[in-house]
Design a protein around this motif. Structure first.
Motif, PDB file in Angstrom:
ATOM      1  N   ILE A 175      12.331  -1.899   4.894  1.00  0.00           N
ATOM      2  CA  ILE A 175      13.742  -1.492   4.978  1.00  0.00           C
ATOM      3  C   ILE A 175      13.980  -0.338   4.009  1.00  0.00           C
ATOM      4  O   ILE A 175      13.566  -0.408   2.857  1.00  0.00           O
ATOM      5  CB  ILE A 175      14.668  -2.669   4.640  1.00  0.00           C
ATOM      6  N   ASP A 176      14.639   0.717   4.491  1.00  0.00           N
ATOM      7  CA  ASP A 176      14.857   1.963   3.750  1.00  0.00           C
ATOM      8  C   ASP A 176      13.511   2.584   3.379  1.00  0.00           C
ATOM      9  O   ASP A 176      12.959   2.326   2.300  1.00  0.00           O
ATOM     10  CB  ASP A 176      15.712   1.735   2.501  1.00  0.00           C
ATOM     11  N   LEU A 177      12.992   3.386   4.277  1.00  0.00           N
ATOM     12  CA  LEU A 177      11.661   3.986   4.099  1.00  0.00           C
ATOM     13  C   LEU A 177      11.692   5.194   3.177  1.00  0.00           C
ATOM     14  O   LEU A 177      10.645   5.786   2.902  1.00  0.00           O
ATOM     15  CB  LEU A 177      11.091   4.381   5.471  1.00  0.00           C
ATOM     16  N   SER A 178      12.870   5.556   2.689  1.00  0.00           N
ATOM     17  CA  SER A 178      12.977   6.717   1.803  1.00  0.00           C
ATOM     18  C   SER A 178      12.526   6.351   0.392  1.00  0.00           C
ATOM     19  O   SER A 178      12.329   5.182   0.057  1.00  0.00           O
ATOM     20  CB  SER A 178      14.425   7.209   1.759  1.00  0.00           C
ATOM     21  N   ASN A 179      12.410   7.371  -0.441  1.00  0.00           N
ATOM     22  CA  ASN A 179      12.044   7.146  -1.844  1.00  0.00           C
ATOM     23  C   ASN A 179      13.163   6.500  -2.650  1.00  0.00           C
ATOM     24  O   ASN A 179      12.942   6.082  -3.799  1.00  0.00           O
ATOM     25  CB  ASN A 179      11.640   8.472  -2.500  1.00  0.00           C
ATOM     26  N   ASN A 180      14.349   6.395  -2.053  1.00  0.00           N
ATOM     27  CA  ASN A 180      15.463   5.756  -2.760  1.00  0.00           C
ATOM     28  C   ASN A 180      15.220   4.265  -2.989  1.00  0.00           C
ATOM     29  O   ASN A 180      15.875   3.650  -3.838  1.00  0.00           O
ATOM     30  CB  ASN A 180      16.767   5.944  -1.978  1.00  0.00           C
ATOM     31  N   SER A 181      14.286   3.694  -2.224  1.00  0.00           N
ATOM     32  CA  SER A 181      14.012   2.266  -2.372  1.00  0.00           C
ATOM     33  C   SER A 181      12.910   1.994  -3.399  1.00  0.00           C
ATOM     34  O   SER A 181      12.453   0.854  -3.540  1.00  0.00           O
ATOM     35  CB  SER A 181      13.604   1.667  -1.021  1.00  0.00           C
ATOM     36  N   HIS A 182      12.494   3.026  -4.114  1.00  0.00           N
ATOM     37  CA  HIS A 182      11.418   2.889  -5.103  1.00  0.00           C
ATOM     38  C   HIS A 182      11.769   1.839  -6.161  1.00  0.00           C
ATOM     39  O   HIS A 182      12.914   1.708  -6.589  1.00  0.00           O
ATOM     40  CB  HIS A 182      11.172   4.241  -5.782  1.00  0.00           C
ATOM     41  N   GLN A 183      10.743   1.080  -6.562  1.00  0.00           N
ATOM     42  CA  GLN A 183      10.881   0.082  -7.630  1.00  0.00           C
ATOM     43  C   GLN A 183       9.799   0.303  -8.688  1.00  0.00           C
ATOM     44  O   GLN A 183       8.776   0.908  -8.374  1.00  0.00           O
ATOM     45  CB  GLN A 183      10.769  -1.333  -7.046  1.00  0.00           C
ATOM     46  N   PRO A 184      10.061  -0.214  -9.904  1.00  0.00           N
ATOM     47  CA  PRO A 184      11.237  -0.900 -10.389  1.00  0.00           C
ATOM     48  C   PRO A 184      12.499  -0.053 -10.213  1.00  0.00           C
ATOM     49  O   PRO A 184      12.479   1.158 -10.443  1.00  0.00           O
ATOM     50  CB  PRO A 184      10.934  -1.151 -11.861  1.00  0.00           C
ATOM     51  N   MET A 185      13.580  -0.709  -9.837  1.00  0.00           N
ATOM     52  CA  MET A 185      14.848  -0.037  -9.546  1.00  0.00           C
ATOM     53  C   MET A 185      15.891  -0.435 -10.588  1.00  0.00           C
ATOM     54  O   MET A 185      15.944  -1.590 -11.003  1.00  0.00           O
ATOM     55  CB  MET A 185      15.339  -0.431  -8.148  1.00  0.00           C
ATOM     56  N   SER A 186      16.699   0.541 -10.988  1.00  0.00           N
ATOM     57  CA  SER A 186      17.807   0.239 -11.898  1.00  0.00           C
ATOM     58  C   SER A 186      19.124   0.455 -11.183  1.00  0.00           C
ATOM     59  O   SER A 186      19.196   1.150 -10.162  1.00  0.00           O
ATOM     60  CB  SER A 186      17.748   1.127 -13.147  1.00  0.00           C
ATOM     61  N   PRO A 237       0.792  -1.234   0.000  1.00  0.00           N
ATOM     62  CA  PRO A 237       0.000   0.000   0.000  1.00  0.00           C
ATOM     63  C   PRO A 237       0.826   1.286   0.000  1.00  0.00           C
ATOM     64  O   PRO A 237       0.270   2.372  -0.140  1.00  0.00           O
ATOM     65  CB  PRO A 237      -0.792  -0.117   1.304  1.00  0.00           C
ATOM     66  N   ASP A 238       2.165   1.164   0.150  1.00  0.00           N
ATOM     67  CA  ASP A 238       2.980   2.351   0.409  1.00  0.00           C
ATOM     68  C   ASP A 238       3.548   3.026  -0.833  1.00  0.00           C
ATOM     69  O   ASP A 238       3.895   4.204  -0.796  1.00  0.00           O
ATOM     70  CB  ASP A 238       4.145   1.993   1.341  1.00  0.00           C
ATOM     71  N   ASP A 239       3.680   2.279  -1.921  1.00  0.00           N
ATOM     72  CA  ASP A 239       4.260   2.866  -3.132  1.00  0.00           C
ATOM     73  C   ASP A 239       3.899   1.986  -4.326  1.00  0.00           C
ATOM     74  O   ASP A 239       3.489   0.826  -4.166  1.00  0.00           O
ATOM     75  CB  ASP A 239       5.786   2.992  -3.004  1.00  0.00           C
ATOM     76  N   GLU A 240       4.082   2.543  -5.524  1.00  0.00           N
ATOM     77  CA  GLU A 240       3.686   1.863  -6.755  1.00  0.00           C
ATOM     78  C   GLU A 240       4.602   2.338  -7.874  1.00  0.00           C
ATOM     79  O   GLU A 240       5.013   3.508  -7.900  1.00  0.00           O
ATOM     80  CB  GLU A 240       2.226   2.209  -7.070  1.00  0.00           C
ATOM     81  N   ASN A 282      15.808  -7.291  12.053  1.00  0.00           N
ATOM     82  CA  ASN A 282      16.323  -6.140  11.312  1.00  0.00           C
ATOM     83  C   ASN A 282      15.222  -5.531  10.449  1.00  0.00           C
ATOM     84  O   ASN A 282      14.743  -6.148   9.502  1.00  0.00           O
ATOM     85  CB  ASN A 282      17.500  -6.566  10.428  1.00  0.00           C
ATOM     86  N   ALA A 283      14.795  -4.325  10.770  1.00  0.00           N
ATOM     87  CA  ALA A 283      13.756  -3.619  10.012  1.00  0.00           C
ATOM     88  C   ALA A 283      13.758  -2.161  10.418  1.00  0.00           C
ATOM     89  O   ALA A 283      14.229  -1.798  11.504  1.00  0.00           O
ATOM     90  CB  ALA A 283      12.385  -4.248  10.261  1.00  0.00           C
ATOM     91  N   ASP A 284      13.214  -1.325   9.545  1.00  0.00           N
ATOM     92  CA  ASP A 284      13.069   0.094   9.853  1.00  0.00           C
ATOM     93  C   ASP A 284      11.657   0.409  10.350  1.00  0.00           C
ATOM     94  O   ASP A 284      11.265   1.577  10.410  1.00  0.00           O
ATOM     95  CB  ASP A 284      13.398   0.933   8.614  1.00  0.00           C
ATOM     96  N   VAL A 285      10.902  -0.641  10.651  1.00  0.00           N
ATOM     97  CA  VAL A 285       9.572  -0.516  11.256  1.00  0.00           C
ATOM     98  C   VAL A 285       9.529  -1.471  12.442  1.00  0.00           C
ATOM     99  O   VAL A 285      10.421  -2.292  12.648  1.00  0.00           O
ATOM    100  CB  VAL A 285       8.450  -0.856  10.247  1.00  0.00           C
ATOM    101  N   GLU A 286       8.447  -1.377  13.236  1.00  0.00           N
ATOM    102  CA  GLU A 286       8.333  -2.214  14.430  1.00  0.00           C
ATOM    103  C   GLU A 286       8.124  -3.683  14.063  1.00  0.00           C
ATOM    104  O   GLU A 286       7.370  -4.016  13.150  1.00  0.00           O
ATOM    105  CB  GLU A 286       7.175  -1.731  15.300  1.00  0.00           C
ATOM    106  N   VAL A 287       8.790  -4.560  14.822  1.00  0.00           N
ATOM    107  CA  VAL A 287       8.662  -6.007  14.646  1.00  0.00           C
ATOM    108  C   VAL A 287       8.009  -6.608  15.883  1.00  0.00           C
ATOM    109  O   VAL A 287       8.352  -6.248  17.009  1.00  0.00           O
ATOM    110  CB  VAL A 287      10.043  -6.662  14.420  1.00  0.00           C
ATOM    111  N   GLY A 288       7.059  -7.523  15.678  1.00  0.00           N
ATOM    112  CA  GLY A 288       6.426  -8.234  16.780  1.00  0.00           C
ATOM    113  C   GLY A 288       6.535  -9.727  16.579  1.00  0.00           C
ATOM    114  O   GLY A 288       7.219 -10.206  15.661  1.00  0.00           O
TER     115      GLY A 288
END
Length: 633
Positions: free
Chosen positions: A80-91, A32-35, A283-289
């Motif tokens: 992991i990596d919540l910034s826009n740098n992790s956007h896909q498709p990635m080259s 749901p976070d990016d497309e 290992n995550a940039d969000v909460e783990v349960g």
């Protein structure tokens, strides 16, 4: 954790990016976070979608009439990596390699450091970019380095080749559909259906296996011409010749038992390997349960996780009406012992029953039961979690199921089968003994034990001519007649191949992603699996104690009551519901199934009268599945 989709026009370029858009939109809950999108003909052009965070590119709808050779679609759940740098498709930086990736790579930081040492540069902190640069350096050998769960596709413009891979245990799904002119792939079957390129039909061989084993044995599915990429396999599609090759890159490490290990050494190896597997998955940039029942596996994992993350949320499911199904006491005592952030979530029957249609849609294929995975995922979501640890794997690796107790009985009965078959069938136990003694191989014994409908029942029910499923397990997972150290190890092997990689991974992944949730499985870490297979069988079951060595590890982490509890396995009271709350629903649903005239209706009536809950629910779920996926199209 994400959703990926792709269309490759094999023979001629075609303007079907609207189909790619529909495939990708079908997986909004998975990401749901990016497309994002990529279309390639002579050039590779990225496009945005409705939920794209980076607004630099044109919307994919502007390209609906444009011809292309390769199309990628992507939905992202940011972990992991919540910034826009992790956007896909990635080259990569050269834009000669493009990737779409679903999953997590737990050792990506170590691999990244190795690549930096070799001169590679990075623009993000994502594991996606690590896979991409690893592929540039090592090609398909990258898969040997990855510790994680994954399904990804890389478009290699240098070789003009598509590379598609799936993780060792099949934790992340990948399905495909191929015609002479096109190749479609996606994280879900529904995504392929929603392309409107594929017209869904019943695969009767797959459905037969579904009735026998609760799921079609991969690569089969219950959909005609829809194939699952097997775990630990990859595809290479040569875009010049359209030649498709499939290769296996890993196998379950049978025949690796170290008979010289002492019990103390075995215990140390298991504990150290499990600690590493758990810590990797924190290992995550969000909460783990964690999901924590009262059983040994999930309580041990939760306790170990708390040593690194003392505030980790541990979620336990409780039942208001059916307290015999509760594992609250054991979970609570373990939580108190480890000072866990423990949250008990009580549910009513109505919480499950109100979601039946959603559960069927989520599973994508018929299933002879109602699993707690759906409601567990919903609970995790309401607790604002994006990632949860799960205890799956312990029973399969260390012999926690009843079949391991029956192994010695089968070995004895098989020896005396010529005598046993002469016994008069005057008691149900004699009949069972005769049936078990007929199993000539460990594969047949495994199939017998995990049967919902046997071949005779299926042939009476199905109007279509069916193929025998007696040797399906062996033929599918052991076609070269591998030998095993012992029969206990063989059951470990088949349980990982069939029960984990097919049954458990389908339900857990699909249910979790329905609520935009990522499940992680420390005991399915391939290094932990390799460690467990090195442990002698005599330490896995000792003095008739199942999972002996794992219990020895668990003793210092979990409450004593966990060891005394009868195995429940997050069961739901289906038998009660079938005769009560669901009785009218079952009648209405099976009546619709009979009206389709595709099964023997007299046999349907007989099954309903038998009051066998799983057989009855198999019929119900089949009708709901046909209505949702087959006849609706």
């Amino acid at each position: 954790m994400c959703g990926i989709a792709g269309i490759i026009n094999l023979t001629n370029t075609a303007p079907n990016s609207s189909a790619l858009f529909s495939m990708t939109q079908s997986m909004v809950k998975r990401g749901p976070d990016d497309e994002g999108y990529l279309l390639h003909n002579e050039n590779s052009i990225p496009f945005s979608g409705d939920d794209t965070l980076i607004k630099n590119n044109k919307h994919i709808s502007t390209a609906f009439k444009h011809n292309f050779k390769i199309g990628f679609g992507f939905r992202q759940l940011k972990i992991i990596d919540l910034s826009n740098n992790s956007h896909q498709p990635m080259s990569d930086l050269s834009q000669k390699y493009w990737i779409i990736f679903n999953g997590e790579i737990y050792n990506y930081k170590e691999i990244k450091n190795e690549l930096i040492g070799s001169g590679y540069r990075f623009f993000s902190n994502s594991d996606t970019e690590v896979i991409l640069n690893s592929y540039k350096k090592w090609g398909e050998k990258t898969l040997d380095k990855l510790n994680g769960m994954f399904a990804f596709s890389i478009f290699d413009k240098v070789k003009n080749e598509l590379f598609i891979a799936r993780d060792r245990l099949g934790i992340k799904p990948l399905y495909y559909y191929k015609t002479e002119n096109q190749f479609l792939f996606a994280s879900t079957i529904k995504s392929i259906i929603d392309s409107n390129i594929y017209n869904p039909e019943i695969n009767w061989e797959g459905l037969t296996q579904n009735f026998r084993f609760s799921i079609a044995q991969r690569p089969n599915t219950s959909f005609k011409n829809i194939t699952a990429l097997e775990p630990a396999h990859y595809l290479k599609i040569n875009l010049n010749t359209n030649n498709i090759q499939k290769h296996q890159y890993w196998e379950i490490p049978i025949n690796t038992q170290n008979i010289n290990l002492t019990e103390k050494q075995s215990k140390t190896l298991i504990e150290e390997s499990l600690f590493k597997a758990v810590n990797y998955r924190l290992n995550a940039d969000v909460e783990v349960g964690t999901f924590m029942s009262g059983g040994i596996d999930s309580t041990t994992i939760s306790a170990i996780a708390s040593k690194t993350n003392p505030t980790i949320k541990t979620l336990t499911l409780g039942f208001n009406e059916f307290k015999d199904f509760n594992e609250i006491r054991e979970a609570t005592e373990t939580a108190l012992l480890n000072n866990l952030n423990h949250r008990i979530n009580y549910i009513k029957a109505s919480d499950i029953l109100a979601n039946i249609n959603d559960i069927i849609t989520t599973y994508e294929e018929p299933y002879p039961g109602l699993s707690a995975n759906f409601i567990l995922a919903k609970i995790a979501s309401t607790n604002n979690l994006k990632v949860v640890l799960n205890g799956l794997g312990g029973d399969e690796l260390f012999g926690g199921y009843d079949i391991y107790n029956k192994l010695t009985l089968w070995e004895k009965l098989k020896t005396y089968k010529q005598i046993i078959k002469l016994l008069p069938n005057i008691h149900p136990k004699i009949n069972k003994a005769i049936d078990i003694s007929k199993c000539n191989t460990i594969g047949e014994f495994y199939s017998h034990y995990y049967t919902n409908y046997n071949d005779n029942e299926i042939s009476m029910l199905f109007k279509e001519q069916i193929k025998s499923t007696k040797n399906t397990i062996s033929d599918t997972y052991n076609p070269t007649n591998l030998t095993f150290t012992d029969n206990f190890e063989a059951l470990n092997f088949y349980n990982l191949k069939s029960y984990i990689s097919n049954h458990q991974m389908r339900t857990t992944d699909h249910c979790a992603m329905n609520f935009s949730l990522e499940g992680r499985f420390p005991m399915l870490d391939h290094n932990f699996i390799e460690t467990s297979f090195s442990i002698p069988t005599k330490y896995k079951m000792k003095n008739n104690i199942q999972k002996y060595i794992l219990k020895e590890v668990a003793k210092k982490y979990i409450a004593p009551s966990c060891f005394d509890m009868n195995k429940k396995g997050l069961s739901l009271p289906l038998k009660y519901w079938v005769s009560n709350e669901l009785k009218d629903f079952i009648y209405d649903t099976t009546t619709k199934l009979k009206n389709r005239n595709i099964f023997n209706n007299q046999e349907i009536d007989r099954i309903i009268k038998s009051n066998s809950p799983n057989k009855i629910w198999q019929l119900v779920s089949t009708e709901l599945w046909i209505d949702e996926f087959i006849s609706a199209k």
